[in-house]
Write an enzyme that holds these catalytic residues in place. Structure first.
Site, PDB file in Angstrom:
ATOM      1  N   ASN A 134       1.097  -1.265  -0.236  1.00 28.94           N
ATOM      2  CA  ASN A 134       0.406   0.017  -0.160  1.00 28.94           C
ATOM      3  C   ASN A 134       0.820   1.091   0.032  1.00 28.94           C
ATOM      4  OD1 ASN A 134       1.003  -0.066   2.461  1.00 28.94           O
ATOM      5  ND2 ASN A 134      -0.993  -0.597   3.313  1.00 28.94           N
ATOM      6  N   ARG A 273       2.811   6.702  12.013  1.00 21.63           N
ATOM      7  CA  ARG A 273       2.652   6.540  13.064  1.00 21.63           C
ATOM      8  C   ARG A 273       2.014   7.405  14.426  1.00 21.63           C
ATOM      9  NH1 ARG A 273       1.107   2.213  10.278  1.00 21.63           N
ATOM     10  NH2 ARG A 273       0.807  -0.193  10.735  1.00 21.63           N
ATOM     11  N   GLN A 302      -5.559   3.914  17.995  1.00 23.07           N
ATOM     12  CA  GLN A 302      -6.675   3.097  17.002  1.00 23.07           C
ATOM     13  C   GLN A 302      -7.827   1.623  17.430  1.00 23.07           C
ATOM     14  OE1 GLN A 302      -4.045   4.517  14.094  1.00 23.07           O
ATOM     15  NE2 GLN A 302      -4.784   2.768  13.239  1.00 23.07           N
ATOM     16  N   HIS A 326      -8.086   6.523  10.298  1.00 22.12           N
ATOM     17  CA  HIS A 326      -6.430   5.116   9.636  1.00 22.12           C
ATOM     18  C   HIS A 326      -7.338   5.073   7.986  1.00 22.12           C
ATOM     19  CE1 HIS A 326      -3.375   2.115  10.185  1.00 22.12           C
ATOM     20  NE2 HIS A 326      -2.943   3.184   9.137  1.00 22.12           N
TER      21      HIS A 326
HETATM   22  P1  NAI Z   1      10.645   0.680   4.705  1.00 23.72           P
HETATM   23  O1  NAI Z   1      10.762   0.233   5.809  1.00 23.72           O
HETATM   24  O2  NAI Z   1      10.839   0.865   3.123  1.00 23.72           O
HETATM   25  O3  NAI Z   1      11.059   2.138   4.772  1.00 23.72           O
HETATM   26  C1  NAI Z   1      11.198   2.660   6.594  1.00 23.72           C
HETATM   27  C2  NAI Z   1      12.477   3.328   6.275  1.00 23.72           C
HETATM   28  O4  NAI Z   1      11.942   4.368   7.847  1.00 23.72           O
HETATM   29  C3  NAI Z   1      13.907   2.596   6.188  1.00 23.72           C
HETATM   30  O5  NAI Z   1      14.225   3.601   5.339  1.00 23.72           O
HETATM   31  C4  NAI Z   1      14.729   3.425   7.477  1.00 23.72           C
HETATM   32  O6  NAI Z   1      15.509   2.989   7.129  1.00 23.72           O
HETATM   33  C5  NAI Z   1      13.541   4.383   7.725  1.00 23.72           C
HETATM   34  N1  NAI Z   1      13.771   4.292   9.385  1.00 23.72           N
HETATM   35  C6  NAI Z   1      13.790   3.864  10.227  1.00 23.72           C
HETATM   36  N2  NAI Z   1      13.864   4.752  11.172  1.00 23.72           N
HETATM   37  C7  NAI Z   1      14.264   5.644  10.930  1.00 23.72           C
HETATM   38  C8  NAI Z   1      14.393   7.330  12.008  1.00 23.72           C
HETATM   39  N3  NAI Z   1      14.889   6.635  13.014  1.00 23.72           N
HETATM   40  N4  NAI Z   1      15.109   8.174  11.773  1.00 23.72           N
HETATM   41  C9  NAI Z   1      14.740   8.401  10.392  1.00 23.72           C
HETATM   42  N5  NAI Z   1      14.722   7.156   9.098  1.00 23.72           N
HETATM   43  C10 NAI Z   1      13.929   5.895  10.097  1.00 23.72           C
HETATM   44  O7  NAI Z   1       8.461   1.299   4.415  1.00 23.72           O
HETATM   45  P2  NAI Z   1       7.552   2.018   3.523  1.00 23.72           P
HETATM   46  O8  NAI Z   1       6.869   0.812   3.345  1.00 23.72           O
HETATM   47  O9  NAI Z   1       8.119   3.277   3.523  1.00 23.72           O
HETATM   48  O10 NAI Z   1       6.234   2.059   5.516  1.00 23.72           O
HETATM   49  C11 NAI Z   1       6.649   3.373   6.334  1.00 23.72           C
HETATM   50  C12 NAI Z   1       6.105   3.049   7.725  1.00 23.72           C
HETATM   51  O11 NAI Z   1       4.771   3.564   6.686  1.00 23.72           O
HETATM   52  C13 NAI Z   1       5.503   2.082   7.920  1.00 23.72           C
HETATM   53  O12 NAI Z   1       6.934   0.895   8.730  1.00 23.72           O
HETATM   54  C14 NAI Z   1       4.032   2.087   8.796  1.00 23.72           C
HETATM   55  O13 NAI Z   1       4.028   2.177   9.649  1.00 23.72           O
HETATM   56  C15 NAI Z   1       3.379   3.266   7.859  1.00 23.72           C
HETATM   57  N6  NAI Z   1       2.961   2.934   6.473  1.00 23.72           N
HETATM   58  C16 NAI Z   1       1.263   3.753   7.231  1.00 23.72           C
HETATM   59  C17 NAI Z   1       0.316   3.064   6.060  1.00 23.72           C
HETATM   60  C18 NAI Z   1      -1.198   3.699   6.464  1.00 23.72           C
HETATM   61  O14 NAI Z   1      -2.335   3.528   5.716  1.00 23.72           O
HETATM   62  N7  NAI Z   1      -1.557   5.353   6.925  1.00 23.72           N
HETATM   63  C19 NAI Z   1       0.431   2.475   5.211  1.00 23.72           C
HETATM   64  C20 NAI Z   1       1.670   1.863   5.341  1.00 23.72           C
HETATM   65  C21 NAI Z   1       2.647   1.605   6.082  1.00 23.72           C
END
Ligand code: NAI
Length: 375
Positions: A134, A273, A302, A326
């Site tokens: 997503n 989040r 939530q 959400h």
């Molecule tokens: P991803 O794993 O592809 O990318 C996450 C990035 O965040 C990575 O590059 C990682 O190194 C970086 N990261 C981790 N800790 C960090 C920090 N302390 N400071 C800076 N960067 C940091 O994950 P993706 O697919 O981009 O998703 C990210 C988040 O988005 C998910 O974990 C989820 O919490 C949220 N999400 C929300 C949705 C919604 O419906 N609102 C749906 C999908 C994801």
């Protein structure tokens, strides 16, 4: 073998729209999938459904809070837990210790912070997500949220519904995105897609903060510059967007102290989040005008309680709130993808096939993903 799925109730909406797959009614399509494989429906109690063939029993429910909830009761002997970030069953360390049969947690979507991942490592419980399912859905929502804040859209629409017409009252706080500095905290799948989608808006600078640098060619193709210090990043940005997972290193990351370093009147978008931002610090910053706007779809709890301050908080001009439930990552297009991905993970597990490596957050006794903090 027992599979427990905690999903949200769709009610009449799910009955009318079968593509609402992430609901207890449509069960991620698991019912049709199991039936097509010869499984037999064996009964139904309250909002719980059971299917069985030899050793497989699937229980689906939305009841997730408190010791008497179906979640906390059925987790005691479940082997597989399926839950969705949109209606998370919070799998705490305490519950993990009681869940003696649990071997696999599947997140129907992306973001597994509702599971105590460190406890999952300790108990050799694997945690898988449907990575990438997503990410475009969320990136589009981020761009929309940036635009609606910068252009002061919500108060303008509300004014129209009230039957009023005061152009100046809206225009006094409406700007163009062109020429602004935008920074993302986290430049993974979603953060990078946000940067890609911002390119045609001719922003002044696109910045990112992430301990994992983008590949040089990827950064170059969107013109993104890495900033190594978070305070430095936010002090340069007109707009900050949060796109990292929630883990020990990001819980409460955007707090009173960091907000002081934001440019006065910056806009903040968080679809990652809710708990990455301190709820009360954000409301205070918005009320004081330190932030001109806050928008997103994720909440620290939530469903969000009715009196959650993020529902009604405003900037000094009475606008600046773009909060929604959400749903950014649960468009009908996204639901089709994460339902298919969930079934594929489950099928791999049931048939002993290897899982796709990019879906594995926690493998047997260790983190496989580098996205949940530097370890
Ligand atoms: P991803 O794993 O592809 O990318 C996450 C990035 O965040 C990575 O590059 C990682 O190194 C970086 N990261 C981790 N800790 C960090 C920090 N302390 N400071 C800076 N960067 C940091 O994950 P993706 O697919 O981009 O998703 C990210 C988040 O988005 C998910 O974990 C989820 O919490 C949220 N999400 C929300 C949705 C919604 O419906 N609102 C749906 C999908 C994801």
């Amino acid at each position: 073998m027992k599979v427990l799925a905690i999903l949200y109730d769709g009610g009449e909406h799910a009955e009318q729209e079968s593509r609402l797959l992430g609901t207890t009614e449509n069960k991620l399509g698991i019912e049709e999938w199991l039936t097509s494989q010869g499984h037999e429906f064996v009964g139904e109690q309250y909002s719980q459904y059971n299917f069985s063939r030899s050793d497989v029993l699937v229980t689906v429910s939305s009841s997730k809070e408190g010791p008497d909830s179906h979640f906390q009761q059925h987790i005691l002997d479940a082997e597989v837990l399926i839950t969705t970030p949109f209606h998370p069953g919070y799998l705490t360390k305490d519950l993990i210790e009681k869940a003696k049969n649990l071997k696999l947690c599947i997140t129907a979507g992306v973001g597994s912070d509702h599971i105590d991942l460190n406890a999952a490592v300790d108990h050799k419980i694997q945690v898988l997500e449907v990575s990438g399912s997503n990410v475009v859905s969320v990136a589009e929502h981020v761009v929309m949220s940036i635009l609606l804040l910068v252009r002061n859209f919500v108060p303008a629409h509300e004014m129209i519904e009230r039957g009023e017409w005061h152009v100046s009252a809206i225009a006094r706080n409406a700007y163009d995105l062109e020429g602004k500095v935008v920074g993302t905290i986290g430049a993974g799948r979603i953060g990078y897609r946000v940067l890609q989608r911002l390119v045609p808006f001719d922003c002044k600078k696109l910045l990112y903060y992430d301990y994992a640098p983008l590949p040089a060619a990827a950064a170059e193709s969107v013109g993104a510059v890495r900033v190594e210090d978070l305070k430095d990043l936010v002090s340069q940005c007109d707009i900050v967007t949060v796109n990292c997972p929630l883990h020990e290193g990001t819980r409460g990351l955007v707090n009173d102290e960091l907000l002081k370093h934001f440019k006065k009147g910056a806009w903040l978008v968080n679809t990652a989040r809710g708990a990455i931002c301190d709820k009360d610090a954000v409301a205070r910053a918005l009320a004081s005008g330190q932030l001109s706007g806050y928008s997103g779809d994720v909440w620290n709890v939530q469903p969000a309680p009715k009196d959650h301050i993020w529902r009604t908080m405003k900037n000094p001009l009475g606008g600046g709130n773009g909060m929604v439930p959400h749903y950014s990552g649960t468009t009908l297009d996204a639901q089709a993808r994460y339902a298919a991905g969930t079934k594929s993970i489950l099928e791999n597990y049931l048939t002993g096939k290897p899982q796709e490596p990019h879906n594995i957050i926690v493998g047997l006794g260790k983190y496989e993903s580098k996205a949940y903090g530097q370890r």
